[in-house]
Scaffold this active site. Structure first.
Site, PDB file in Angstrom:
ATOM      1  N   GLU A 142       3.228   2.782   9.043  1.00  0.00           N
ATOM      2  CA  GLU A 142       2.707   3.928   9.783  1.00  0.00           C
ATOM      3  C   GLU A 142       1.355   3.527  10.378  1.00  0.00           C
ATOM      4  OE1 GLU A 142       3.541   7.915   7.848  1.00  0.00           O
ATOM      5  OE2 GLU A 142       3.675   6.597   6.108  1.00  0.00           O
ATOM      6  N   PHE A 193       4.256  -9.953   5.154  1.00  0.00           N
ATOM      7  CA  PHE A 193       3.791 -10.015   3.775  1.00  0.00           C
ATOM      8  C   PHE A 193       3.702  -8.606   3.194  1.00  0.00           C
ATOM      9  CE2 PHE A 193       0.229 -10.286   6.755  1.00  0.00           C
ATOM     10  CZ  PHE A 193      -0.588  -9.239   6.354  1.00  0.00           C
ATOM     11  N   TYR A 212      -4.247   3.406   9.727  1.00  0.00           N
ATOM     12  CA  TYR A 212      -5.242   2.384   9.416  1.00  0.00           C
ATOM     13  C   TYR A 212      -6.369   2.244  10.429  1.00  0.00           C
ATOM     14  CZ  TYR A 212      -2.015   1.264   5.727  1.00  0.00           C
ATOM     15  OH  TYR A 212      -1.224   1.363   4.611  1.00  0.00           O
ATOM     16  N   ARG A 238      -3.735  13.472  -0.271  1.00  0.00           N
ATOM     17  CA  ARG A 238      -4.949  14.216   0.040  1.00  0.00           C
ATOM     18  C   ARG A 238      -5.879  14.359  -1.176  1.00  0.00           C
ATOM     19  NH1 ARG A 238      -0.862  16.073   2.930  1.00  0.00           N
ATOM     20  NH2 ARG A 238      -0.163  17.524   1.316  1.00  0.00           N
ATOM     21  N   ARG A 239      -5.896  13.340  -1.987  1.00  0.00           N
ATOM     22  CA  ARG A 239      -6.830  13.302  -3.115  1.00  0.00           C
ATOM     23  C   ARG A 239      -7.812  12.133  -2.997  1.00  0.00           C
ATOM     24  NH1 ARG A 239      -3.249  14.762  -8.551  1.00  0.00           N
ATOM     25  NH2 ARG A 239      -1.867  16.324  -7.582  1.00  0.00           N
ATOM     26  N   VAL A 284       0.841  -1.198   0.000  1.00  0.00           N
ATOM     27  CA  VAL A 284       0.000   0.000   0.000  1.00  0.00           C
ATOM     28  C   VAL A 284       0.878   1.252   0.000  1.00  0.00           C
ATOM     29  CG1 VAL A 284      -1.806   1.270   1.205  1.00  0.00           C
ATOM     30  CG2 VAL A 284      -1.799  -1.236   1.256  1.00  0.00           C
TER      31      VAL A 284
END
Length: 412
Positions: free
Chosen positions: A118, A412, A122, A88-89, A80
């Protein structure tokens, strides 16, 4: 130009992977050819601004051990990233939205998993920190080690080529998976992950080696994969380091034999341990587990139920439980509402109900508590679980607990 989010095409894989490597820095520790084989292109997304990759996300199909020993299909989210030029889109939110929707639509995996560079990102998508990992740097020149009875009766066999004994190691690993929540069954190809050992990434260490602990019948009961980094203290006195890659054992004797071997290697005075269970038994075999071992605990696996009912029914519970949980899940609203969880060590059910709630929490707290690594009572003390019926929090917390700390057995 409008950013296009689409499923990865096999012909785009190299450009997609190059973008991931740029995002995570240099090679990011990722083996290109291995990930080429492991990537499930139909479960991978790319966000493209023209020909430029500006975001990615990929799912891997796993089966994870849950309390009670069942291996539950789980979607492992990885790769990811969003380019700093396109923050920020809404790109990350769009990728998370699509991955979770598609996982739910497939109806196979009630859980989604990830590891986070980070972690703060999440929580807003419903992921709770479900396991921690133990790291340590053990001064084997000064730490005493007392191994369990029978450890000295096993034969240690060294294989300089770790790949040559991979099948034996994987057989031990497979038998261990159902015994500890959070461990991942090795899907095809993932057995190669512990063997990746490119010379340019050894940082002064030698090639990967493997030692096997065998009983009198020649059966492999345990193993360790490791590398050696020779060095000195500047005066000519040897001070080398054993770099433990991974190890497993089927019983206490084999476990003790492997650790004794790692402690006693010639010219080695330090043992670097990374990514082990937080309740790893060596902590109780050493004479000084803090000052001379320097243990550290870090976040590891984050989990979130994709389908609350199916996820909670897939595991067993240490103590009998009958509780109505009011779940908040703004990102996956199909999970919101009241659920009655009833079960014990033999199995469980979790179904919709109109009964009054006993506890109220978000799906993030369910993810954190799911494997037994985070106590519901601790979350309640932090104000993240509300007790609506006196006594319900303590009873549910005891039921969710496990006698072994959960542990993610490989990344992973």
């Amino acid at each position: 130009m409008k950013t296009e989010l689409r499923t990865l095409r096999r012909s785009e894989w190299d450009s997609w992977f190059d973008g991931i490597l740029r995002a995570f820095g240099a090679a990011g520790g990722l083996d290109r050819e291995l990930y080429r084989e492991l990537t499930e292109t139909d479960r991978s997304l790319g966000a493209w601004d023209g020909d430029e990759l500006v975001g990615s996300a990929s799912l891997f199909s796993f089966r994870m051990a849950v309390p009670g020993g069942a291996l539950v299909p789980s979607a492992g989210l990885a790769m990811v990233h969003v380019s700093p030029t396109h923050r920020r889109r809404g790109i990350l939110r769009s990728m998370m939205r699509r991955q979770l929707d598609e996982t739910r639509d497939a109806g196979v995996e009630p859980l989604s998993l990830l590891t986070a560079s980070e972690p703060g990102i999440y929580g807003r998508f419903g992921y709770g920190m479900a396991t921690r990992r133990l790291d340590a740097d053990i001064d084997t020149a000064r730490v005493t080690l007392k191994t369990p009875p029978g450890s000295d009766r096993l034969r240690m066999r060294l294989a300089d080529d770790a790949a040559s004994v991979s099948d034996a190691c994987e057989s031990v690993y497979a038998r261990r998976v159902p015994e500890r929540p959070g461990m991942l069954e090795r899907a095809p190809g993932w057995e190669r992950m512990p063997l990746t050992d490119p010379p340019e990434k050894r940082k002064g260490a030698g090639a990967l080696a493997c030692v096997l602990a065998e009983d009198e019948a020649g059966e492999v009961r345990g193993y360790a994969r490791y590398a050696l980094r020779h060095g000195s203290d500047g005066t000519g006195v040897a001070r080398g380091t054993v770099l433990l890659r991974d190890m497993e054992a089927l019983d206490t004797a084999a476990y003790g034999a492997v650790w004794r071997y790692l402690f006693d290697l010639d010219l080695m005075t330090d043992l670097r341990v990374r990514d082990r269970p937080v309740d790893d038994a060596w902590l109780h075999m050493v004479g000084d587990s803090v000052r001379l071992c320097r243990p550290r605990w870090r976040d590891s696996l984050f989990a979130r139920p994709v389908e609350v009912g199916a996820a909670l029914a897939a595991r067993t519970y240490t103590a009998p439980v009958d509780v109505v949980i009011d779940v908040e899940d703004a990102f996956c609203p199909w999970n919101e509402g009241r659920w009655r969880l009833s079960g014990d060590a033999g199995g469980a059910r979790c179904e919709r109900t109109r009964d009054a709630a006993d506890l109220a929490l978000s799906v993030r707290e369910l993810g954190a508590a799911y494997l037994g690594g985070t106590a519901l009572r601790a979350l309640g003390s932090a104000g993240r679980v509300r007790e609506l019926r006196p006594g319900a929090l303590g009873a549910a917390s005891a039921a969710f607990a496990t006698d072994q700390a959960p542990w993610l057995s490989h990344g992973f």
